[in-house]
Design a protein around this motif. Structure first.
Motif, short mmCIF file in Angstrom:
data_model
loop_
_atom_site.label_atom_id
_atom_site.label_comp_id
_atom_site.label_asym_id
_atom_site.label_seq_id
_atom_site.Cartn_x
_atom_site.Cartn_y
_atom_site.Cartn_z
N TYR A 166 -29.48 12.60 28.13
CA TYR A 166 -29.20 13.43 26.95
C TYR A 166 -28.42 12.59 25.94
O TYR A 166 -27.33 12.97 25.51
CB TYR A 166 -28.38 14.68 27.32
N CYS A 167 -28.97 11.44 25.58
CA CYS A 167 -28.18 10.43 24.85
C CYS A 167 -28.11 10.65 23.34
O CYS A 167 -27.36 9.96 22.66
CB CYS A 167 -28.70 9.04 25.14
N GLY A 168 -28.89 11.61 22.79
CA GLY A 168 -28.86 11.81 21.33
C GLY A 168 -29.21 10.53 20.62
O GLY A 168 -30.19 9.85 20.96
N GLN A 225 -22.12 14.47 17.04
CA GLN A 225 -20.93 15.27 17.32
C GLN A 225 -20.26 15.68 16.01
O GLN A 225 -20.18 14.88 15.08
CB GLN A 225 -19.95 14.46 18.17
N GLU A 278 -33.58 10.91 25.90
CA GLU A 278 -33.32 12.00 24.97
C GLU A 278 -34.66 12.63 24.59
O GLU A 278 -35.66 11.94 24.45
CB GLU A 278 -32.59 11.42 23.75
N PRO A 280 -25.40 17.10 28.74
CA PRO A 280 -26.46 18.06 28.41
C PRO A 280 -26.04 19.09 27.37
O PRO A 280 -24.84 19.24 27.12
CB PRO A 280 -26.71 18.76 29.76
N PRO A 281 -27.01 19.82 26.79
CA PRO A 281 -26.66 20.95 25.92
C PRO A 281 -26.04 22.08 26.74
O PRO A 281 -25.87 21.95 27.96
CB PRO A 281 -28.00 21.37 25.32
N ALA A 308 -34.93 14.55 30.33
CA ALA A 308 -34.14 13.82 31.33
C ALA A 308 -34.66 14.15 32.74
O ALA A 308 -34.75 13.26 33.60
CB ALA A 308 -32.67 14.20 31.20
N GLY A 347 -38.05 11.74 26.06
CA GLY A 347 -38.58 12.62 27.10
C GLY A 347 -37.51 13.51 27.66
O GLY A 347 -36.35 13.44 27.25
N TYR A 386 -15.36 9.91 24.06
CA TYR A 386 -16.15 8.76 24.52
C TYR A 386 -15.26 7.73 25.23
O TYR A 386 -15.67 7.10 26.19
CB TYR A 386 -16.87 8.09 23.35
N1 SAH Z 1 -24.68 12.27 24.12
C1 SAH Z 1 -25.01 12.62 22.76
C2 SAH Z 1 -25.78 13.93 22.60
C3 SAH Z 1 -25.27 15.12 23.36
S1 SAH Z 1 -25.93 16.68 22.86
C4 SAH Z 1 -23.79 12.60 21.88
O1 SAH Z 1 -22.67 12.63 22.38
O2 SAH Z 1 -23.92 12.55 20.66
C5 SAH Z 1 -27.24 16.96 23.97
C6 SAH Z 1 -28.51 16.22 23.64
O3 SAH Z 1 -29.47 16.55 24.65
C7 SAH Z 1 -29.17 16.59 22.31
O4 SAH Z 1 -29.38 15.41 21.58
C8 SAH Z 1 -30.50 17.24 22.72
O5 SAH Z 1 -31.55 16.94 21.82
C9 SAH Z 1 -30.77 16.61 24.07
N2 SAH Z 1 -31.61 17.35 25.02
C10 SAH Z 1 -31.75 18.67 25.18
N3 SAH Z 1 -32.51 18.94 26.26
C11 SAH Z 1 -32.88 17.75 26.80
C12 SAH Z 1 -33.67 17.38 27.95
N4 SAH Z 1 -34.22 18.28 28.73
N5 SAH Z 1 -33.79 16.06 28.20
C13 SAH Z 1 -33.22 15.12 27.41
N6 SAH Z 1 -32.47 15.43 26.32
C14 SAH Z 1 -32.30 16.72 26.02
#
Ligand code: SAH
Length: 458
Positions: A317-319, A288, A338, A387-388, A366, A364, A298
């Motif tokens: 989408y845990c980064g 972030q 992620e 998610p993005p 999500a 992988g 958070y």
């Molecule tokens: N929760 C984290 C990241 C959020 S950003 C934080 O707060 O820091 C969104 C994340 O989703 C990015 O890390 C990206 O790489 C990931 N991402 C994108 N498409 C995805 C998918 N289909 N499955 C899993 N993760 C994905």
């Protein structure tokens, strides 16, 4: 048969603005026909010239303002107009927070058909400037030297930038210094048109709490002129540098980073803290950009999850595991998913670094990994998604509906896709209890939201 439009190109008309677009332009309605006018604010009355009249909407230019918004302020940044990186510097911060709350409410109603959801006032910053921890500038050439900054709006012309008022000052210093060092050592800027030259972008990332700096040189070429001298000078002359990385991007593309990343000097990661948790961040991982507000975001997600210590939680989408590790402190077990492998390596390292043993991470998509877990008989009590911009995949939403976690906490950087996805979850038996906008990106139109959903019947 063509219907005549209420406005014609080159008309001069008097209008009153009632809204803002996602790009920050004012919206006026002429007999229901929306006209978008840059730099106009809701509540303002003005004369505008119609520049373009499409079928369903038009564009205008502000000619004379008769009545100004009480929220109008003078933009602080001298390059605000040319840059386009910020869209709301002409709106006071109070006005920005109100506009974002309204944007969220409107989109939830329009796209999500969620008229009665509780939308809280936007949580803003004390000081809404100099907040970004990551700076990424395209590099060009002028009079034989390197320049770097931003693309002039709607062009690929690079304008040199000495300071960006939403960046940490440290990042400005780092970018200036690296530009100057590379210039002196004869590095040629990447030329997009001819697909020639070396240096495409410079990226700087700054750990606000730790003071650690990572520098990424994105090159078209495998090599970099005078690489060793450049590295030595950067390492010697910039305080806090812990990692210098080269990323090679050989493609003709607007995507900044290429596939190959190598450490030129120092560590592979830098560290930063959010609250009590320490994070290792590598060049390719998402982190972030506004650390102060990330904590606010958070903490809200954690409050909504309302964990007792007995729950099994999925963080999709845990980064690098940021939210997962926050949750793990209060949950029985957390499973993070992620798509970027480097981010998952960071996430595992981060769990270890903080002595957290109840968090597991998987690489992988999500929408593939979570359905597999569910088929194997693994369900979660609470599911967090972040998610993005494009939102959650339909397959993931359908798995959530089938899995029936008691609560879903939806963290979103795009209210439009949030509204779309909340509608799907509502139709699948969830109720959206509340939505909290958090201002992660002051001076821009972007808004982040945390939403709490609960199942109607278990
Ligand atoms: N929760 C984290 C990241 C959020 S950003 C934080 O707060 O820091 C969104 C994340 O989703 C990015 O890390 C990206 O790489 C990931 N991402 C994108 N498409 C995805 C998918 N289909 N499955 C899993 N993760 C994905």
């Amino acid at each position: 048969m063509s219907r005549t439009l209420p406005v014609t190109k080159n008309d001069y008309i008097d209008v009153e603005f009632e809204d803002l677009t996602h790009e920050g332009a004012g919206v006026a309605k002429v007999d229901g026909y929306p006209l978008f006018v840059p730099n106009a604010l809701p509540g303002e009355k003005a004369k505008v010239k119609v520049i373009k009249a499409n079928k369903g909407y038009g564009f205008g230019r502000l000619i004379e303002t008769y009545e100004e918004s009480p929220y109008r302020v003078k933009p602080l940044c001298p390059i605000y107009k040319e840059c386009g990186g910020c869209q709301l510097q002409h709106l006071s911060y109070e006005g920005q927070l109100l506009a974002k709350e309204k944007q969220v409410r409107d989109v939830l109603t329009r796209i999500g058909k969620l008229e009665d959801v509780k939308v809280h006032p936007t949580l803003g910053m004390q000081d809404p400037w100099r907040y970004r921890n990551k700076s990424q500038v395209p590099i060009g050439e002028q009079e034989g030297g390197l320049i770097g900054g931003f693309y002039q709006q709607r062009t690929h012309q690079i304008i040199d930038m000495k300071a960006c008022l939403i960046q940490q000052e440290k990042n400005d210093e780092v970018i200036q210094r690296v530009k100057e060092i590379c210039s002196r050592h004869g590095v040629r800027a990447y030329d997009e048109g001819r697909h020639k030259g070396e240096l495409r972008h410079i990226m700087a990332r700054y750990g606000l709490v730790t003071g650690e700096v990572m520098i990424v040189l994105v090159t078209r070429t495998n090599d970099l002129s005078n690489k060793n001298k450049i590295i030595e000078e950067i390492a010697e002359s910039i305080d806090g540098v812990k990692s210098i990385v080269q990323n090679v991007n050989t493609k003709k593309t607007n995507v900044i980073m290429g596939d190959e990343t190598r450490v030129l000097w120092g560590e592979e990661v830098i560290y930063d803290n959010i609250g009590d948790i320490k994070f290792a961040i590598s060049a390719r991982s998402f982190y972030q950009v506004n650390p102060d507000q990330t904590k606010v975001l958070y903490e809200k997600a954690l409050e909504y999850a309302d964990l007792t210590g007995e729950e099994s939680v999925i963080d999709a989408y845990c980064g690098i595991g940021t939210i997962s590790l926050f949750l793990a402190q209060k949950a029985k077990k957390v499973f993070g998913v992620e798509i970027v492998p480097e981010a998952i390596e960071d996430a595992k390292r981060n769990a270890e670094l903080n002595g957290i043993s109840n968090a597991e991470f998987a690489v992988g998509k999500a929408e593939e990994v979570i359905p597999n877990w569910y088929e194997e008989g693994n369900a979660a009590d609470v599911l967090v998604v972040d998610p993005p911009r494009k939102g959650c995949d339909e397959a993931l939403l359908q798995t959530i509906i089938a899995m029936k976690p008691k609560k879903v906490v939806y963290v979103s950087c795009n209210p439009g896709t949030l509204a779309r996805d909340l509608r799907v979850l509502e139709d699948g038996g969830y109720t959206t209890l509340e939505v909290q906008p958090v201002d992660m990106f002051p001076q821009t139109m972007h808004v982040e939201c945390v939403s709490l959903l609960q199942r109607e019947t278990i």
